[in-house]
Write a protein that holds these residues in place. Structure first.
Motif, PDB file in Angstrom:
ATOM      1  N   VAL A 209      52.253  15.727  18.397  1.00  0.00           N
ATOM      2  CA  VAL A 209      51.015  15.248  18.227  1.00  0.00           C
ATOM      3  C   VAL A 209      51.104  16.422  16.555  1.00  0.00           C
ATOM      4  CG1 VAL A 209      51.211  18.197  19.418  1.00  0.00           C
ATOM      5  CG2 VAL A 209      48.193  16.878  18.377  1.00  0.00           C
ATOM      6  N   ASP A 210      50.684  16.407  15.508  1.00  0.00           N
ATOM      7  CA  ASP A 210      51.464  17.125  14.447  1.00  0.00           C
ATOM      8  C   ASP A 210      51.002  18.439  14.196  1.00  0.00           C
ATOM      9  OD1 ASP A 210      53.099  14.423  13.037  1.00  0.00           O
ATOM     10  OD2 ASP A 210      50.592  14.073  14.190  1.00  0.00           O
ATOM     11  N   GLY A 211      49.409  18.946  14.698  1.00  0.00           N
ATOM     12  CA  GLY A 211      48.825  20.509  13.988  1.00  0.00           C
ATOM     13  C   GLY A 211      48.010  21.073  15.597  1.00  0.00           C
ATOM     14  N   LEU A 212      47.486  22.025  15.432  1.00  0.00           N
ATOM     15  CA  LEU A 212      47.056  22.244  17.022  1.00  0.00           C
ATOM     16  C   LEU A 212      46.146  23.504  16.226  1.00  0.00           C
ATOM     17  CD1 LEU A 212      49.741  23.572  18.951  1.00  0.00           C
ATOM     18  CD2 LEU A 212      47.681  21.590  19.775  1.00  0.00           C
ATOM     19  N   LYS A 213      44.629  23.509  17.125  1.00  0.00           N
ATOM     20  CA  LYS A 213      43.895  25.029  16.929  1.00  0.00           C
ATOM     21  C   LYS A 213      43.476  25.654  17.749  1.00  0.00           C
ATOM     22  CE  LYS A 213      41.081  23.198  12.523  1.00  0.00           C
ATOM     23  NZ  LYS A 213      40.164  22.425  12.109  1.00  0.00           N
ATOM     24  N   LEU A 214      43.624  26.767  18.272  1.00  0.00           N
ATOM     25  CA  LEU A 214      43.841  26.832  19.434  1.00  0.00           C
ATOM     26  C   LEU A 214      42.089  27.553  19.324  1.00  0.00           C
ATOM     27  CD1 LEU A 214      46.338  27.941  20.609  1.00  0.00           C
ATOM     28  CD2 LEU A 214      46.277  26.056  21.073  1.00  0.00           C
ATOM     29  N   HIS A 215      41.248  27.853  19.933  1.00  0.00           N
ATOM     30  CA  HIS A 215      39.698  28.284  20.376  1.00  0.00           C
ATOM     31  C   HIS A 215      39.616  28.996  21.727  1.00  0.00           C
ATOM     32  CE1 HIS A 215      38.585  24.941  17.346  1.00  0.00           C
ATOM     33  NE2 HIS A 215      39.149  25.110  17.285  1.00  0.00           N
ATOM     34  N   PRO A 216      39.468  30.449  21.746  1.00  0.00           N
ATOM     35  CA  PRO A 216      38.561  31.021  22.946  1.00  0.00           C
ATOM     36  C   PRO A 216      36.936  30.266  23.257  1.00  0.00           C
ATOM     37  CG  PRO A 216      38.537  32.000  20.662  1.00  0.00           C
ATOM     38  CD  PRO A 216      38.730  31.275  20.416  1.00  0.00           C
ATOM     39  N   LEU A 217      36.921  30.114  24.385  1.00  0.00           N
ATOM     40  CA  LEU A 217      35.378  30.096  24.662  1.00  0.00           C
ATOM     41  C   LEU A 217      34.950  31.304  24.557  1.00  0.00           C
ATOM     42  CD1 LEU A 217      33.636  27.935  25.816  1.00  0.00           C
ATOM     43  CD2 LEU A 217      33.873  29.227  28.416  1.00  0.00           C
ATOM     44  N   HIS A 218      33.418  30.742  23.747  1.00  0.00           N
ATOM     45  CA  HIS A 218      32.766  31.444  23.228  1.00  0.00           C
ATOM     46  C   HIS A 218      30.956  30.863  23.768  1.00  0.00           C
ATOM     47  CE1 HIS A 218      34.469  30.397  18.943  1.00  0.00           C
ATOM     48  NE2 HIS A 218      32.311  30.328  19.046  1.00  0.00           N
ATOM     49  N   VAL A 219      30.392  31.719  24.332  1.00  0.00           N
ATOM     50  CA  VAL A 219      29.369  31.254  24.778  1.00  0.00           C
ATOM     51  C   VAL A 219      28.044  31.382  23.281  1.00  0.00           C
ATOM     52  CG1 VAL A 219      27.449  31.218  26.238  1.00  0.00           C
ATOM     53  CG2 VAL A 219      29.464  31.706  26.678  1.00  0.00           C
ATOM     54  N   VAL A 220      27.733  30.374  22.687  1.00  0.00           N
ATOM     55  CA  VAL A 220      26.522  31.105  22.016  1.00  0.00           C
ATOM     56  C   VAL A 220      25.354  29.731  22.156  1.00  0.00           C
ATOM     57  CG1 VAL A 220      28.437  30.151  20.375  1.00  0.00           C
ATOM     58  CG2 VAL A 220      27.824  27.994  21.129  1.00  0.00           C
ATOM     59  N   GLU A 221      24.374  30.535  21.663  1.00  0.00           N
ATOM     60  CA  GLU A 221      22.790  30.140  21.803  1.00  0.00           C
ATOM     61  C   GLU A 221      22.043  28.502  21.831  1.00  0.00           C
ATOM     62  OE1 GLU A 221      19.843  31.057  23.825  1.00  0.00           O
ATOM     63  OE2 GLU A 221      19.959  32.663  22.962  1.00  0.00           O
ATOM     64  N   GLY A 222      21.934  28.007  22.757  1.00  0.00           N
ATOM     65  CA  GLY A 222      21.599  26.898  22.297  1.00  0.00           C
ATOM     66  C   GLY A 222      22.744  25.513  23.441  1.00  0.00           C
ATOM     67  N   SER A 223      23.398  26.189  23.938  1.00  0.00           N
ATOM     68  CA  SER A 223      24.791  25.416  24.874  1.00  0.00           C
ATOM     69  C   SER A 223      23.790  25.048  26.237  1.00  0.00           C
ATOM     70  CB  SER A 223      25.938  26.262  24.626  1.00  0.00           C
ATOM     71  OG  SER A 223      26.213  27.304  24.997  1.00  0.00           O
ATOM     72  N   THR A 224      24.710  24.574  26.706  1.00  0.00           N
ATOM     73  CA  THR A 224      24.405  24.770  28.094  1.00  0.00           C
ATOM     74  C   THR A 224      24.948  25.437  29.023  1.00  0.00           C
ATOM     75  OG1 THR A 224      24.700  22.155  28.432  1.00  0.00           O
ATOM     76  CG2 THR A 224      24.846  23.309  30.680  1.00  0.00           C
ATOM     77  N   MET A 225      26.004  26.212  28.529  1.00  0.00           N
ATOM     78  CA  MET A 225      26.864  27.404  29.318  1.00  0.00           C
ATOM     79  C   MET A 225      26.095  29.091  29.011  1.00  0.00           C
ATOM     80  SD  MET A 225      31.421  27.209  28.762  1.00  0.00           S
ATOM     81  CE  MET A 225      31.973  25.985  29.334  1.00  0.00           C
ATOM     82  N   ALA A 226      25.065  29.258  27.741  1.00  0.00           N
ATOM     83  CA  ALA A 226      24.467  29.956  27.395  1.00  0.00           C
ATOM     84  C   ALA A 226      23.475  30.228  28.807  1.00  0.00           C
ATOM     85  CB  ALA A 226      23.776  29.754  26.550  1.00  0.00           C
TER      86      ALA A 226
END
Length: 303
Positions: A209-226
């Motif tokens: 891989v040439d690049g990475l993007k790292l994200h924290p899980l955050h819960v947003v309105e309109g998602s199933t995880m909400a």
């Protein structure tokens, strides 16, 4: 000291190559997703709501109009830009449609790059050949693949709709064509621990891989995880735990790999939790502090 002192960042690489940091101008080109239109499923990935990260989501503006507004927001910050097809699956259409949209995005001379965000299972050879043709013209091309995790149980749990082998195949075909690949990973997905993040990171690095993007899980309105969060069934990472895990991944990353992002945020009221993800700089400051204390990119790699 900032992140550039400890990490090989995309901004740093752009400054070395172009003499300035390139501003990504995000585009919503009215794509959809096979995990939403019924091809693979409905409802999308359990964490997803594009509105949480895309300024242009739902816009009626043309690509040219979106780019013009993006330039205005970036006024005084950059003179060169990257057209970033960010919303949903930006390779999920007929070849002629994709070519027309990509061509429109890079028509102006101040657009020196093209980033295309998509799923690993939506990148046929014809799309790779199209992206390679832009690169041959001198355009800075990045294929951004949303993987999120290499754990098969997690991929199923978040309704991803593809497995890790599909990702491996796409990375291999893209890199054979000379296309740079940036992989997106989410830390804090349900059921995962720090050891899972390390395992996914190793699998991605080993894949090439040439690049990475790292994200924290955050819960947003309109998602199933909400729904799960409201029911109290979702445990989210604290800022300190996220900063620790990201910093450890960075220390296990070879120095030639470029980090496009190490954290992310969303604005309330779309953001439901965790609260620290509402503040753009909190995550970055915590990560930099950890790196300053315990070592930066490649620190754990011998030789």
């Amino acid at each position: 000291m900032g992140l550039d002192s400890h990490v090989n960042t995309f901004g740093l690489q752009c400054k070395l190559k172009y003499g300035e940091r390139l501003k990504k101008l995000t585009i919503d080109a009215k794509f959809t997703c096979p995990n939403r239109d019924g091809t693979l499923g409905l409802g999308g990935c359990t964490f997803c709501n594009v509105e949480s990260f895309s300024h242009e989501h739902g816009t009626i503006d043309s690509i040219a109009e979106q780019l013009a507004k993006g330039r205005e927001r970036a006024k005084g910050k950059s003179s060169k830009f990257i057209a970033y097809f960010q919303a949903y699956t930006s390779t999920y259409d007929e070849y002629c449609v994709l070519k027309q949209k990509y061509d429109e995005a890079i028509i102006d001379t101040d657009i020196v790059g093209l980033c295309v965000g998509t799923r690993p299972d939506c990148v046929p050879d014809q799309v790779i050949e199209l992206l390679a043709s832009y690169q041959k013209r001198g355009i800075e091309v990045w294929l951004e693949l949303g993987l999120q995790s290499a754990n098969p149980a997690t991929l199923k749990r978040i309704n991803r709709g593809h497995d890790f082998d599909v990702y491996l195949d796409t990375v291999n075909r893209a890199r054979q064509a000379g296309i740079k690949v940036c992989t997106h990973l989410i830390l804090g997905l349900p059921g995962e621990t720090h050891d899972d993040y390390l395992a996914t990171h190793k699998a991605v690095i080993d894949a090439g891989v040439d690049g990475l993007k790292l994200h924290p899980l955050h819960v947003v309105e309109g998602s199933t995880m909400a729904k799960a969060w409201r029911a109290g069934r979702l445990e989210l990472l604290s800022l300190s735990d996220y900063a620790f895990s990201v910093s450890e991944l960075i220390r296990y990353t070879p120095k030639d790999i470029i980090f496009h992002r190490v954290t992310a945020y969303a604005k309330k009221p779309i953001l439901l939790a965790p609260d620290w993800c509402a503040f753009r700089w909190d995550g970055l400051v915590a990560i930099v502090n950890n790196l300053e204390k315990s070592g930066g990119q490649g620190h754990y790699i011998v030789g």
